[in-house]
Design an enzyme around this catalytic site. Structure first.
Site, PDB file in Angstrom:
ATOM      1  N   ARG A  81      24.800  27.454 -43.580  1.00 53.07           N
ATOM      2  CA  ARG A  81      25.173  28.670 -44.319  1.00 53.07           C
ATOM      3  C   ARG A  81      26.225  29.484 -43.575  1.00 53.07           C
ATOM      4  NH1 ARG A  81      19.248  29.975 -46.725  1.00 53.07           N
ATOM      5  NH2 ARG A  81      19.606  28.898 -48.702  1.00 53.07           N
TER       6      ARG A  81
ATOM      7  N   LYS B   7       8.135  22.026 -61.704  1.00 55.02           N
ATOM      8  CA  LYS B   7       7.667  22.758 -62.880  1.00 55.02           C
ATOM      9  C   LYS B   7       8.685  22.941 -63.985  1.00 55.02           C
ATOM     10  CE  LYS B   7       4.482  25.809 -60.448  1.00 55.02           C
ATOM     11  NZ  LYS B   7       4.462  27.217 -60.058  1.00 55.02           N
TER      12      LYS B   7
ATOM     13  N   GLY C 295      17.432  23.436 -53.236  1.00 51.31           N
ATOM     14  CA  GLY C 295      17.193  22.917 -51.885  1.00 51.31           C
ATOM     15  C   GLY C 295      16.796  21.455 -51.853  1.00 51.31           C
TER      16      GLY C 295
ATOM     17  N   GLY D 191      18.494  29.493 -56.368  1.00 55.12           N
ATOM     18  CA  GLY D 191      18.092  30.443 -57.416  1.00 55.12           C
ATOM     19  C   GLY D 191      19.279  30.950 -58.203  1.00 55.12           C
TER      20      GLY D 191
HETATM   21  P1  AMP Z   1      11.275  22.309 -57.475  1.00 52.40           P
HETATM   22  O1  AMP Z   1      11.165  23.257 -56.312  1.00 52.40           O
HETATM   23  O2  AMP Z   1      10.715  22.827 -58.735  1.00 52.40           O
HETATM   24  O3  AMP Z   1      12.667  21.743 -57.623  1.00 52.40           O
HETATM   25  O4  AMP Z   1      10.314  21.106 -57.114  1.00 52.40           O
HETATM   26  C1  AMP Z   1      10.512  20.292 -56.003  1.00 52.40           C
HETATM   27  C2  AMP Z   1       9.217  19.623 -55.685  1.00 52.40           C
HETATM   28  O5  AMP Z   1       8.750  18.906 -56.801  1.00 52.40           O
HETATM   29  C3  AMP Z   1       9.333  18.648 -54.550  1.00 52.40           C
HETATM   30  O6  AMP Z   1       8.617  19.118 -53.460  1.00 52.40           O
HETATM   31  C4  AMP Z   1       8.722  17.362 -55.131  1.00 52.40           C
HETATM   32  O7  AMP Z   1       7.872  16.725 -54.225  1.00 52.40           O
HETATM   33  C5  AMP Z   1       7.963  17.864 -56.322  1.00 52.40           C
HETATM   34  N1  AMP Z   1       7.772  16.809 -57.315  1.00 52.40           N
HETATM   35  C6  AMP Z   1       8.703  16.011 -57.853  1.00 52.40           C
HETATM   36  N2  AMP Z   1       8.172  15.131 -58.701  1.00 52.40           N
HETATM   37  C7  AMP Z   1       6.840  15.361 -58.726  1.00 52.40           C
HETATM   38  C8  AMP Z   1       5.748  14.765 -59.387  1.00 52.40           C
HETATM   39  N3  AMP Z   1       5.925  13.734 -60.232  1.00 52.40           N
HETATM   40  N4  AMP Z   1       4.524  15.265 -59.159  1.00 52.40           N
HETATM   41  C9  AMP Z   1       4.348  16.289 -58.331  1.00 52.40           C
HETATM   42  N5  AMP Z   1       5.348  16.891 -57.659  1.00 52.40           N
HETATM   43  C10 AMP Z   1       6.580  16.439 -57.848  1.00 52.40           C
END
Ligand code: AMP
Length: 398
Positions: free
Chosen positions: A36, A199, A355, A378
């Site tokens: 950064r 999510k 990230g 974000g």
């Molecule tokens: P995000 O911060 O929403 O981009 O989510 C990233 C996280 O989602 C990472 O730590 C991944 O390990 C998790 N992730 C990705 N695919 C899956 C899955 N099929 N089940 C559970 N966690 C997941």
């Protein structure tokens, strides 16, 4: 861009307040990743070259309501000194007598780093009096180069702009806005959006907004299972947001009605437990056993997504395709990273934010081939979601 940028400013002999993003990871008082700081060097060098007197401010971490040595910017100032190859002064508070005196002692091209702006709760409240105190440290010129904070209406990002004559974008901001702005307003087509991560709820606005703009959307990660369940498919113990099923149904119906190419996984890498050594197998999404969970996209899905990526001229990617932190479930994400890199080498524009997807492109060794790796997870999501960034809105119009 219709906003003033640092390139338009006359800085000679003037104290310029530059809001940077020095929110770097620290261990035992040492910066462990200086990306950064490096990202903002072009802006700082330009300000120095223009004869400005640089007053730099940033937040670091989430200190609770007051000064906390754990979140001091001193290590970042030291790192900056190394990177710039010149002395960097430090003020132990971002407002008040010391900061004022040190800012006034600056000569053309000198640099002062202020202590963490979040040591004052007024920062996040966008407090007027505090913003005015910050503005008193410069001679009417403000530069915002902290893209990662541009979605926050905080004092050192937005409040301060009321009390200066000119508020301009730094070079990093300009680059972020140029890349992401073009993708959302005037993309070269076909435009494919790849969305993954844990999510659906974090990315609903992005899904809905990009469905209006993109030509195709590829869904992976944990969020895919909420959509698969909405389609009536078995998802076993996979991650699911029950309260988003109705919304997922609506998005799927919308996509169908508009004939929008909304792709979901056709197969998954599954395991009985969320563990690195849990035995992994591959199944079609229609055959998910009740006692297993989907942790990555399968080979058929990888092939289908790759084919789509190869046809694209603009690619936006946010969120991993699986639990890429565990090697057994990393393949989908790493293969998609390689496919995005290959398309970019072939002439496409690729933008990666968030990230985890950024970590994945580094992990697969293709980071250099990506057109633009966004520094703000974000902020880039809000921008892609069609929101205006308060930090950008507050800059002076040309
Ligand atoms: P995000 O911060 O929403 O981009 O989510 C990233 C996280 O989602 C990472 O730590 C991944 O390990 C998790 N992730 C990705 N695919 C899956 C899955 N099929 N089940 C559970 N966690 C997941």
């Amino acid at each position: 861009m219709n906003k003033l940028t640092i390139q338009d400013l006359d800085l000679r002999g003037k104290r310029v307040f530059i809001r940077v993003d020095f929110n770097v990871p620290l261990k035992d008082g040492v910066v462990t990743d200086d990306t950064r700081i490096r990202e903002t060097l072009p802006t700082l060098r330009m300000a120095i070259q223009k004869g400005g007197r640089l007053v730099l401010a940033s937040h670091l971490g989430r200190p609770k309501g007051g000064p906390d040595p754990k979140y001091s910017l001193k290590p970042a100032a030291k790192k900056l000194e190394e990177l710039l190859g010149k002395p960097v002064a430090f003020a132990s508070d971002c407002v008040g007598a010391e900061a004022e005196a040190k800012s006034k002692a600056l000569k053309d091209g000198d640099v002062l780093v202020l202590e963490n702006v979040r040591f004052h709760p007024e920062e996040e409240k966008n407090d007027e009096a505090f913003s005015k105190q910050l503005a008193a440290l410069c001679d009417g010129v403000f530069v915002l180069d902290a893209f990662g904070s541009a979605h926050r209406a905080h004092a050192s990002v937005v409040g301060i702009t009321k009390f200066v004559k000119q508020a301009a974008a730094g070079l990093l901001m300009e680059k972020e806005i140029a890349y992401i702005g073009k993708a959302v307003s005037n993309p070269t087509r076909p435009f494919t959006a790849i969305l993954g991560g844990a999510k659906v709820s974090d990315k609903i606005e992005v899904v809905e907004n990009l469905m209006k703009i993109a030509d195709a959307m590829l869904i992976g990660g944990g969020m895919a299972y909420t959509f698969l369940k909405a389609k009536g498919l078995p998802i076993g113990k996979s991650l699911v947001e029950e309260d988003k099923i109705e919304l997922a149904k609506k998005i799927l119906a919308d996509a169908k009605q508009k004939n929008f190419k909304f792709l979901l996984p056709s197969d998954s890498v599954i395991a009985p437990e969320f563990k690195a050594d849990s035995p992994a197998t591959i199944v079609d999404v229609s055959a998910m056993p009740a006692d297993q969970m989907g942790l990555d996209i399968g080979p058929k899905t990888i092939a289908a997504y790759k084919a789509e990526i190869a046809k694209s001229e603009t690619i936006v990617w946010n969120g991993p395709m699986g639990v890429f932190e565990m090697p057994a479930f990393a393949k989908g994400t790493l293969e998609i990273a390689k496919a995005v890199a290959a398309a970019t080498t072939g002439g496409a524009i690729s933008i990666i934010g968030g990230g985890d997807s950024v970590a994945a492109v580094h992990q697969s060794g293709v980071a250099k081939q990506i057109s633009h790796i966004s520094t703000g997870g974000g902020a880039s999501l809000e921008f892609l979601g069609g929101r205006k960034l308060p930090g950008v809105e507050a800059l002076t119009n040309k």
